[in-house]
Scaffold this active site. Structure first.
Site, mmCIF file in Angstrom:
data_model
loop_
_atom_site.group_PDB
_atom_site.id
_atom_site.type_symbol
_atom_site.label_atom_id
_atom_site.label_comp_id
_atom_site.label_asym_id
_atom_site.label_seq_id
_atom_site.Cartn_x
_atom_site.Cartn_y
_atom_site.Cartn_z
ATOM 1 N N SER A 237 0.833 -1.206 0.000
ATOM 2 C CA SER A 237 0.000 0.000 0.000
ATOM 3 C C SER A 237 0.869 1.258 0.000
ATOM 4 C CB SER A 237 -0.948 0.013 1.210
ATOM 5 O OG SER A 237 -0.210 -0.041 2.413
ATOM 6 N N LEU B 215 -2.098 -7.532 6.195
ATOM 7 C CA LEU B 215 -2.014 -8.089 7.556
ATOM 8 C C LEU B 215 -3.239 -7.775 8.412
ATOM 9 C CD1 LEU B 215 1.678 -7.170 7.735
ATOM 10 C CD2 LEU B 215 0.930 -9.455 8.393
ATOM 11 N N SER C 245 7.354 5.469 17.944
ATOM 12 C CA SER C 245 7.747 6.800 17.476
ATOM 13 C C SER C 245 7.910 7.760 18.648
ATOM 14 C CB SER C 245 6.647 7.324 16.548
ATOM 15 O OG SER C 245 6.810 8.691 16.301
ATOM 16 N N TYR D 163 -2.606 8.949 14.151
ATOM 17 C CA TYR D 163 -1.450 8.101 13.809
ATOM 18 C C TYR D 163 -0.589 7.868 15.051
ATOM 19 C CZ TYR D 163 3.389 7.134 12.724
ATOM 20 O OH TYR D 163 4.658 6.601 12.754
ATOM 21 N N LYS E 3 0.453 4.412 17.790
ATOM 22 C CA LYS E 3 1.753 3.954 18.320
ATOM 23 C C LYS E 3 1.676 3.799 19.839
ATOM 24 C CE LYS E 3 3.645 3.601 14.428
ATOM 25 N NZ LYS E 3 3.888 2.260 13.906
ATOM 26 N N ASP F 141 2.985 20.756 15.670
ATOM 27 C CA ASP F 141 4.450 20.646 15.758
ATOM 28 C C ASP F 141 4.941 21.060 17.141
ATOM 29 O OD1 ASP F 141 4.994 19.676 13.279
ATOM 30 O OD2 ASP F 141 5.751 21.551 12.430
HETATM 31 P P1 NAD Z 1 6.538 2.903 5.023
HETATM 32 O O1 NAD Z 1 5.175 3.365 4.696
HETATM 33 O O2 NAD Z 1 7.629 3.171 4.049
HETATM 34 O O3 NAD Z 1 6.524 1.326 5.333
HETATM 35 C C1 NAD Z 1 5.416 0.695 5.909
HETATM 36 C C2 NAD Z 1 5.089 -0.530 5.062
HETATM 37 O O4 NAD Z 1 3.949 -1.186 5.627
HETATM 38 C C3 NAD Z 1 4.745 -0.187 3.607
HETATM 39 O O5 NAD Z 1 5.558 -0.940 2.728
HETATM 40 C C4 NAD Z 1 3.261 -0.556 3.471
HETATM 41 O O6 NAD Z 1 2.953 -1.035 2.191
HETATM 42 C C5 NAD Z 1 3.115 -1.617 4.557
HETATM 43 N N1 NAD Z 1 1.747 -1.758 5.074
HETATM 44 C C6 NAD Z 1 0.902 -0.792 5.522
HETATM 45 N N2 NAD Z 1 -0.282 -1.336 5.872
HETATM 46 C C7 NAD Z 1 -0.185 -2.676 5.651
HETATM 47 C C8 NAD Z 1 -1.073 -3.772 5.789
HETATM 48 N N3 NAD Z 1 -2.331 -3.596 6.205
HETATM 49 N N4 NAD Z 1 -0.624 -5.013 5.489
HETATM 50 C C9 NAD Z 1 0.642 -5.208 5.042
HETATM 51 N N5 NAD Z 1 1.518 -4.210 4.867
HETATM 52 C C10 NAD Z 1 1.123 -2.956 5.164
HETATM 53 O O7 NAD Z 1 6.926 3.522 6.450
HETATM 54 P P2 NAD Z 1 8.347 3.621 7.158
HETATM 55 O O8 NAD Z 1 8.770 5.035 7.145
HETATM 56 O O9 NAD Z 1 9.260 2.579 6.659
HETATM 57 O O10 NAD Z 1 7.916 3.305 8.649
HETATM 58 C C11 NAD Z 1 7.991 1.990 9.170
HETATM 59 C C12 NAD Z 1 7.365 1.972 10.543
HETATM 60 O O11 NAD Z 1 8.044 2.902 11.387
HETATM 61 C C13 NAD Z 1 5.889 2.379 10.573
HETATM 62 O O12 NAD Z 1 5.248 1.585 11.539
HETATM 63 C C14 NAD Z 1 5.942 3.816 11.012
HETATM 64 O O13 NAD Z 1 4.748 4.200 11.643
HETATM 65 C C15 NAD Z 1 7.115 3.807 11.966
HETATM 66 N N6 NAD Z 1 7.765 5.097 12.129
HETATM 67 C C16 NAD Z 1 8.239 5.753 11.022
HETATM 68 C C17 NAD Z 1 8.860 6.994 11.161
HETATM 69 C C18 NAD Z 1 9.380 7.734 9.943
HETATM 70 O O14 NAD Z 1 9.749 8.896 10.090
HETATM 71 N N7 NAD Z 1 9.470 7.135 8.785
HETATM 72 C C19 NAD Z 1 9.010 7.555 12.450
HETATM 73 C C20 NAD Z 1 8.530 6.862 13.549
HETATM 74 C C21 NAD Z 1 7.908 5.619 13.382
HETATM 75 C C1 UD1 Z 2 6.362 14.048 11.890
HETATM 76 C C2 UD1 Z 2 5.105 13.733 12.655
HETATM 77 C C3 UD1 Z 2 5.374 12.599 13.622
HETATM 78 C C4 UD1 Z 2 5.920 11.383 12.876
HETATM 79 C C5 UD1 Z 2 7.157 11.802 12.079
HETATM 80 C C6 UD1 Z 2 7.673 10.677 11.222
HETATM 81 C C7 UD1 Z 2 3.755 15.792 12.749
HETATM 82 C C8 UD1 Z 2 3.236 16.867 13.631
HETATM 83 N N1 UD1 Z 2 4.630 14.927 13.342
HETATM 84 O O1 UD1 Z 2 7.367 14.462 12.809
HETATM 85 O O2 UD1 Z 2 4.169 12.242 14.281
HETATM 86 O O3 UD1 Z 2 6.262 10.339 13.771
HETATM 87 O O4 UD1 Z 2 6.837 12.903 11.216
HETATM 88 O O5 UD1 Z 2 6.776 10.367 10.205
HETATM 89 O O6 UD1 Z 2 3.434 15.704 11.587
HETATM 90 N N2 UD1 Z 2 9.007 21.011 8.160
HETATM 91 C C9 UD1 Z 2 8.956 22.158 7.400
HETATM 92 N N3 UD1 Z 2 8.426 22.080 6.145
HETATM 93 C C10 UD1 Z 2 7.951 20.915 5.619
HETATM 94 C C11 UD1 Z 2 8.004 19.733 6.403
HETATM 95 C C12 UD1 Z 2 8.541 19.835 7.670
HETATM 96 O O7 UD1 Z 2 9.378 23.215 7.838
HETATM 97 O O8 UD1 Z 2 7.471 20.912 4.475
HETATM 98 C C13 UD1 Z 2 9.581 21.096 9.514
HETATM 99 C C14 UD1 Z 2 8.598 20.707 10.603
HETATM 100 O O9 UD1 Z 2 7.888 21.823 11.039
HETATM 101 C C15 UD1 Z 2 9.544 20.137 11.679
HETATM 102 C C16 UD1 Z 2 10.704 19.544 10.878
HETATM 103 O O10 UD1 Z 2 10.630 20.154 9.581
HETATM 104 O O11 UD1 Z 2 10.041 21.170 12.466
HETATM 105 C C17 UD1 Z 2 10.591 18.044 10.714
HETATM 106 O O12 UD1 Z 2 9.296 17.748 10.218
HETATM 107 P P1 UD1 Z 2 8.849 16.275 9.787
HETATM 108 O O13 UD1 Z 2 9.873 15.699 8.895
HETATM 109 O O14 UD1 Z 2 7.443 16.359 9.278
HETATM 110 O O15 UD1 Z 2 8.904 15.448 11.151
HETATM 111 P P2 UD1 Z 2 8.177 15.764 12.559
HETATM 112 O O16 UD1 Z 2 7.224 16.892 12.462
HETATM 113 O O17 UD1 Z 2 9.224 15.851 13.593
#
Ligand code: NAD
Ligand code: UD1
Length: 358
Positions: A53, A79, A145, A170, A174, A319
């Site tokens: 997805s 899943l 997260s 979201y 978590k 934020d």
């Molecule tokens: P991502 O979207 O790239 O990867 C998530 C994967 O899960 C995708 O490949 C998607 O296809 C799959 N997926 C979603 N729903 C599904 C379902 N119902 N069945 C099977 N597969 C499914 O995201 P990511 O950035 O790699 O993040 C991985 C994990 O880490 C997530 O749980 C996310 O919430 C968490 N996380 C990410 C960040 C970030 O900044 N990227 C920060 C904190 C936590």
């Molecule tokens: C965001 C999510 C958080 C999530 C994380 C990873 C919100 C409020 N928080 O964190 O829940 O776990 O992503 O997916 O959305 N920024 C800009 N311009 C942009 C994008 C971001 O200035 O176009 C700034 C934001 O204000 C922030 C920093 O860049 O200060 C980082 O932003 P971002 O990458 O979205 O991460 P978080 O907000 O920390």
């Protein structure tokens, strides 16, 4: 002679086939794909389940191109489907553990569609735990997260800082996800789990073949920067320059996705070796260094020699001004030492973006 050969073949097969099997759900996504590579390099046999997805099947080819060990198996699986998830676990009931990355993660979309987020992210987790219990698979790593800390009272944030109601559905999936695991672990002494609370993962694999591919308009800073510089977006909007920080822009703890991937291997090894202190543990994953939005832009411009077109706009709702971790627990207990700098992160993000456009 024939019998001897067969016996030798069987014993050679069993020696060679001692790799521990690990199920990686969401393993074709951004963090999952990098972790799969690190797990393969560490000698694990990997089975990926992902419904694609938010990922593409070609990521599987890229994983195979950049890793030197055995190719992972892949199953296209939603899943949230309890029956299909049961069959999948039954097929892989000899797996030693699960790393669950599968979730929807777009913060803004979760505000619009909270039920979708609760249903998807929590059904996935419940189906996984139910099958782990059924097949006595006792080791679970969960992607959590820093969002569980909400607006922190003290900085840096450590694992004992109070976990608040996150500012989005979201984020709440978590927090609730962690609570579900903790409740389950409390009643099942054989079960062990680690929640990893990621701060801000950015960067891409050094090969340039794996990286973050957001669907549609990126919400996060780094992909917005790379897409602006590549010409896909007109301008980066910097959300707020009136924060109480040295340059007025918000501060975060950015970490390289490869360092983050390696932390999963360490957490898994801790569980597999029964080195955990309690059967539910939590670790913050960040470098402990806070960078402002302007710091990230400056690093990007320095490492890529490209200009980032940006302007300041109002703060984004939800934020927090400043968020960074105290990284000592992950360092001391997991022996995790992130090695990549902010310059490595911005450089590799751009390399990936460029390779996507070839
Ligand atoms: P991502 O979207 O790239 O990867 C998530 C994967 O899960 C995708 O490949 C998607 O296809 C799959 N997926 C979603 N729903 C599904 C379902 N119902 N069945 C099977 N597969 C499914 O995201 P990511 O950035 O790699 O993040 C991985 C994990 O880490 C997530 O749980 C996310 O919430 C968490 N996380 C990410 C960040 C970030 O900044 N990227 C920060 C904190 C936590
Ligand atoms: C965001 C999510 C958080 C999530 C994380 C990873 C919100 C409020 N928080 O964190 O829940 O776990 O992503 O997916 O959305 N920024 C800009 N311009 C942009 C994008 C971001 O200035 O176009 C700034 C934001 O204000 C922030 C920093 O860049 O200060 C980082 O932003 P971002 O990458 O979205 O991460 P978080 O907000 O920390």
């Amino acid at each position: 002679m024939g019998v001897q050969f067969t016996k030798r073949a069987i014993s050679t097969y069993s020696i060679l086939n001692t790799k521990k099997k690990i199920i990686v759900t969401g393993g074709l996504g951004y963090i999952g794909s990098h972790t799969v590579v690190e797990l393969i390099e560490s000698g694990y046999e990997i089975v990926i389940a992902d419904n694609l997805s938010n990922s593409d099947l070609d990521v599987l080819d890229k994983i195979n191109e950049v890793s030197t060990g055995d190719k992972p198996k892949f199953e296209a699986l939603d899943l949230t489907d309890a029956e299909k998830t049961f069959s999948f676990f039954q097929q892989h009931k000899n797996a030693k553990g699960v790393i669950n990355f599968a979730a929807l993660k777009a913060v803004g979309e979760s505000v619009q569609k909270p039920i979708l987020y609760y249903k998807n992210n929590l059904s996935i987790l419940l189906n996984i735990i139910e099958n782990m219990e059924r097949f006595e698979m006792n080791n679970l790593i969960f992607s959590s997260s820093a969002t569980v800390y909400g607006l922190p009272e003290h900085l840096p944030v450590n694992e004992s800082s109070s976990s608040k109601r996150p500012t989005s559905p979201y984020g709440n999936t978590k927090k609730i996800g962690e609570e579900i695991i903790e409740d389950f672990a409390f009643n099942n002494s054989a079960f062990k789990s680690i929640s990893l609370r990621y701060f801000n993962p950015i960067g891409a694999h050094p090969s340039g073949k794996l990286g973050e591919r957001p669907n549609g308009i990126p919400n996060n800073l780094m992909p917005f920067i790379t897409q602006t510089v590549s010409g896909k977006r007109k301008e980066l909007k910097v959300f707020g320059n009136d924060y109480n920080t040295p340059d007025g822009t918000a501060i975060r703890d950015y970490l390289h996705v490869v360092d983050l991937a390696k932390a999963h291997v360490l957490a898994l090894e801790r569980l597999l070796a029964n080195k955990n202190d309690t059967n539910y543990e939590v670790f913050n994953l960040g470098t402990g260094i806070g960078y402002s939005v302007l710091d990230v832009i400056k690093s990007f411009e320095k490492t890529t020699k490209k200009k980032v077109n940006y302007s300041f706009v109002d703060r984004r709702v939800g934020d927090v001004p400043i968020l960074y971790t105290d990284p000592s627990k992950a360092r001391d207990v997991l022996n995790w030492k992130p090695k990549y700098t902010i310059d490595d992160m911005t450089r590799s993000s751009w390399n990936f973006q460029k390779s996507e456009e070839i």
